[in-house]
Design a protein around this motif. Structure first.
Motif, PDB file in Angstrom:
ATOM      1  N   ALA A 175       0.808  -1.745  -0.320  1.00  0.00           N
ATOM      2  CA  ALA A 175       0.079   0.008   0.157  1.00  0.00           C
ATOM      3  C   ALA A 175       1.019   1.356  -0.355  1.00  0.00           C
ATOM      4  N   THR A 176       1.758   0.715   0.816  1.00  0.00           N
ATOM      5  CA  THR A 176       2.709   2.342   0.923  1.00  0.00           C
ATOM      6  C   THR A 176       3.420   2.589  -0.832  1.00  0.00           C
ATOM      7  N   ILE A 177       3.651   1.513  -1.030  1.00  0.00           N
ATOM      8  CA  ILE A 177       5.120   2.188  -2.580  1.00  0.00           C
ATOM      9  C   ILE A 177       3.903   2.488  -3.009  1.00  0.00           C
ATOM     10  N   CYS A 178       2.410   1.538  -3.710  1.00  0.00           N
ATOM     11  CA  CYS A 178       1.870   2.194  -4.209  1.00  0.00           C
ATOM     12  C   CYS A 178       0.926   3.716  -4.359  1.00  0.00           C
ATOM     13  N   GLY A 179       0.833   3.986  -3.325  1.00  0.00           N
ATOM     14  CA  GLY A 179       0.297   5.158  -2.584  1.00  0.00           C
ATOM     15  C   GLY A 179       1.491   6.205  -2.964  1.00  0.00           C
ATOM     16  N   PHE A 180       3.147   5.779  -2.746  1.00  0.00           N
ATOM     17  CA  PHE A 180       3.735   6.974  -3.167  1.00  0.00           C
ATOM     18  C   PHE A 180       3.579   6.847  -4.748  1.00  0.00           C
ATOM     19  N   ILE A 181       4.154   5.975  -4.983  1.00  0.00           N
ATOM     20  CA  ILE A 181       3.965   6.046  -7.041  1.00  0.00           C
ATOM     21  C   ILE A 181       3.164   7.371  -7.349  1.00  0.00           C
ATOM     22  N   ILE A 182       1.326   6.800  -6.549  1.00  0.00           N
ATOM     23  CA  ILE A 182       0.507   8.098  -7.068  1.00  0.00           C
ATOM     24  C   ILE A 182       0.939   9.400  -6.853  1.00  0.00           C
ATOM     25  N   ALA A 183       1.355   9.115  -5.289  1.00  0.00           N
ATOM     26  CA  ALA A 183       1.630  10.539  -4.650  1.00  0.00           C
ATOM     27  C   ALA A 183       2.682  11.595  -5.570  1.00  0.00           C
ATOM     28  N   PHE A 184       3.693  10.894  -6.115  1.00  0.00           N
ATOM     29  CA  PHE A 184       4.771  11.265  -7.117  1.00  0.00           C
ATOM     30  C   PHE A 184       4.298  11.914  -7.595  1.00  0.00           C
ATOM     31  N   VAL A 185       3.672  10.777  -8.822  1.00  0.00           N
ATOM     32  CA  VAL A 185       2.706  11.322  -9.937  1.00  0.00           C
ATOM     33  C   VAL A 185       2.048  12.550 -10.169  1.00  0.00           C
ATOM     34  N   LEU A 186       1.283  12.474  -8.908  1.00  0.00           N
ATOM     35  CA  LEU A 186      -0.149  13.304  -8.673  1.00  0.00           C
ATOM     36  C   LEU A 186       0.916  14.600  -8.633  1.00  0.00           C
ATOM     37  N   GLY A 187       2.002  15.148  -7.184  1.00  0.00           N
ATOM     38  CA  GLY A 187       2.060  15.710  -6.828  1.00  0.00           C
ATOM     39  C   GLY A 187       3.023  16.570  -8.058  1.00  0.00           C
ATOM     40  N   THR A 188       3.715  15.862  -8.774  1.00  0.00           N
ATOM     41  CA  THR A 188       4.451  16.740  -9.887  1.00  0.00           C
ATOM     42  C   THR A 188       3.263  17.214 -10.879  1.00  0.00           C
ATOM     43  N   VAL A 189       2.383  16.859 -11.428  1.00  0.00           N
ATOM     44  CA  VAL A 189       1.211  17.310 -12.304  1.00  0.00           C
ATOM     45  C   VAL A 189       1.156  18.663 -11.111  1.00  0.00           C
ATOM     46  N   ILE A 190       0.365  18.263 -10.551  1.00  0.00           N
ATOM     47  CA  ILE A 190       0.300  19.737  -9.497  1.00  0.00           C
ATOM     48  C   ILE A 190       1.183  20.684  -9.690  1.00  0.00           C
ATOM     49  N   ALA A 191       2.488  19.933  -9.441  1.00  0.00           N
ATOM     50  CA  ALA A 191       3.484  20.877  -9.109  1.00  0.00           C
ATOM     51  C   ALA A 191       3.110  22.017 -10.287  1.00  0.00           C
ATOM     52  N   LYS A 199      -4.200  30.497 -15.219  1.00  0.00           N
ATOM     53  CA  LYS A 199      -5.135  31.689 -14.145  1.00  0.00           C
ATOM     54  C   LYS A 199      -6.374  30.133 -13.699  1.00  0.00           C
ATOM     55  N   ILE A 200      -6.807  30.049 -14.636  1.00  0.00           N
ATOM     56  CA  ILE A 200      -7.891  29.314 -14.327  1.00  0.00           C
ATOM     57  C   ILE A 200      -7.412  27.614 -13.877  1.00  0.00           C
ATOM     58  N   LEU A 201      -6.393  27.299 -14.378  1.00  0.00           N
ATOM     59  CA  LEU A 201      -6.155  25.640 -13.895  1.00  0.00           C
ATOM     60  C   LEU A 201      -5.321  26.264 -12.278  1.00  0.00           C
ATOM     61  N   ARG A 202      -4.221  26.869 -12.354  1.00  0.00           N
ATOM     62  CA  ARG A 202      -4.027  27.302 -10.775  1.00  0.00           C
ATOM     63  C   ARG A 202      -5.618  27.447  -9.689  1.00  0.00           C
ATOM     64  N   GLY A 203      -5.988  28.578  -9.832  1.00  0.00           N
ATOM     65  CA  GLY A 203      -7.236  28.214  -9.037  1.00  0.00           C
ATOM     66  C   GLY A 203      -8.023  27.026  -9.074  1.00  0.00           C
ATOM     67  N   TYR A 227       0.592  17.220  -1.001  1.00  0.00           N
ATOM     68  CA  TYR A 227       1.874  17.580   0.285  1.00  0.00           C
ATOM     69  C   TYR A 227       3.240  17.752  -0.336  1.00  0.00           C
ATOM     70  N   LEU A 228       3.559  16.913  -1.479  1.00  0.00           N
ATOM     71  CA  LEU A 228       4.330  16.458  -2.242  1.00  0.00           C
ATOM     72  C   LEU A 228       4.414  17.711  -3.333  1.00  0.00           C
ATOM     73  N   SER A 229       2.696  17.707  -3.554  1.00  0.00           N
ATOM     74  CA  SER A 229       3.395  18.986  -4.683  1.00  0.00           C
ATOM     75  C   SER A 229       4.124  19.934  -4.125  1.00  0.00           C
ATOM     76  N   GLU A 230       3.799  20.607  -2.878  1.00  0.00           N
ATOM     77  CA  GLU A 230       4.615  22.065  -2.682  1.00  0.00           C
ATOM     78  C   GLU A 230       5.873  21.512  -2.760  1.00  0.00           C
ATOM     79  N   VAL A 231       6.156  20.460  -2.345  1.00  0.00           N
ATOM     80  CA  VAL A 231       8.244  20.079  -2.144  1.00  0.00           C
ATOM     81  C   VAL A 231       8.351  20.572  -3.780  1.00  0.00           C
ATOM     82  N   ILE A 232       7.349  19.810  -4.486  1.00  0.00           N
ATOM     83  CA  ILE A 232       8.425  20.177  -5.710  1.00  0.00           C
ATOM     84  C   ILE A 232       8.090  20.713  -6.525  1.00  0.00           C
ATOM     85  N   ARG A 233       7.080  21.797  -5.685  1.00  0.00           N
ATOM     86  CA  ARG A 233       6.787  23.206  -6.526  1.00  0.00           C
ATOM     87  C   ARG A 233       8.195  24.131  -6.642  1.00  0.00           C
TER      88      ARG A 233
END
Length: 235
Positions: A30-46, A54-58, A119-125
């Motif tokens: 669960a940790t490995i799968c969750g972290f992979i999802i978190a990294f991909v999602l965090g990168t996309v959000i960042a 502006k719309i996307l950022r909002g 949370y990772l998105s802020e770190v990556i950004r």
């Protein structure tokens, strides 16, 4: 005194060890799968947060506030019980009778991934913004497109500088897998709860469980600290 005299750590340790060992693999998966999802999602959000739209950022800011403003346990329960129903209602517009359901493991991995991804998105950004702008300008001068310079020059450097923080979040995620017990994922906590309810060895079961989490998290935290020091020397 009667409670102390009736303690039986030997029996609990003997019975719980194979159960917790099996639960550990589920928690790690669960940790490995969750972290992979978190990294991909965090990168996309960042990347979306630093875009010119502006719309996307909002939209992303609203999404981040919703996730960071609600407890992880509530998100896990929502992902398991509510999200499939909402998706089914939407899909039924085009496909009548469609029904979606998530297994407890899938719901848990998605819930962990989405929560930690925010949370990772802020770190990556922050890591992306910390990369010298001159490197992007040099890449553009050499004929790279903006997208190529981002993925070939900026993202690798940003990821490398964020590795120590990723390690801290990884340790936190392993401990947060205990929350998956509330959506019936048969990991460490649920197995300990089941054993304690069957044998009434409550003190023994939860003490052994706590020690098991310490055995998992403390060495991993030390390993992340060592990795951070080595990266600092190379930097």
């Amino acid at each position: 005194m009667d409670i102390i005299q009736n303690l039986d750590f030997g029996a609990a340790l003997h019975d719980l060890t194979p159960m917790l060992w099996s639960g550990l693999w589920i928690a790690l998966e669960a940790t490995i799968c969750g972290f992979i999802i978190a990294f991909v999602l965090g990168t996309v959000i960042a990347i979306g947060r630093i875009s010119k739209s502006k719309i996307l950022r909002g939209v992303l800011v609203v999404f981040l506030e919703i996730i960071r403003g609600t407890p992880l346990l509530v998100q896990l329960v929502y992902m398991y019980y509510v999200a499939p129903l909402l998706i089914s209602l939407v899909v039924q517009i085009w496909t009548p009778g469609y029904q979606l359901s998530f297994s407890p493991f899938i719901a848990g991995a998605l819930g962990l991934g989405i929560n930690y991804g925010c949370y990772l998105s802020e770190v990556i950004r922050a890591s992306i913004l910390s990369v010298d702008r001159g490197q992007t300008e040099a890449a553009l001068a050499l004929g790279y497109t903006s997208r190529q310079s981002l993925w070939s020059i900026v993202i690798p450097q940003a990821t490398r500088s964020a590795v120590p923080v990723f390690g801290n979040y990884l340790v936190m995620m392993i401990k947060d897998t205990s929350l998956l017990a509330f959506i019936t994922v048969n990991e460490l906590l649920l197995r300990a709860q089941t054993y304690a309810s069957q044998t009434f060895l409550t003190i023994e079961s939860y003490t052994i469980l706590a020690i098991a989490y310490l055995i998992i998290s403390l060495p991993l935290a030390q390993l992340m600290g060592l990795l951070e020091r080595r990266l600092a020397k190379r930097g």
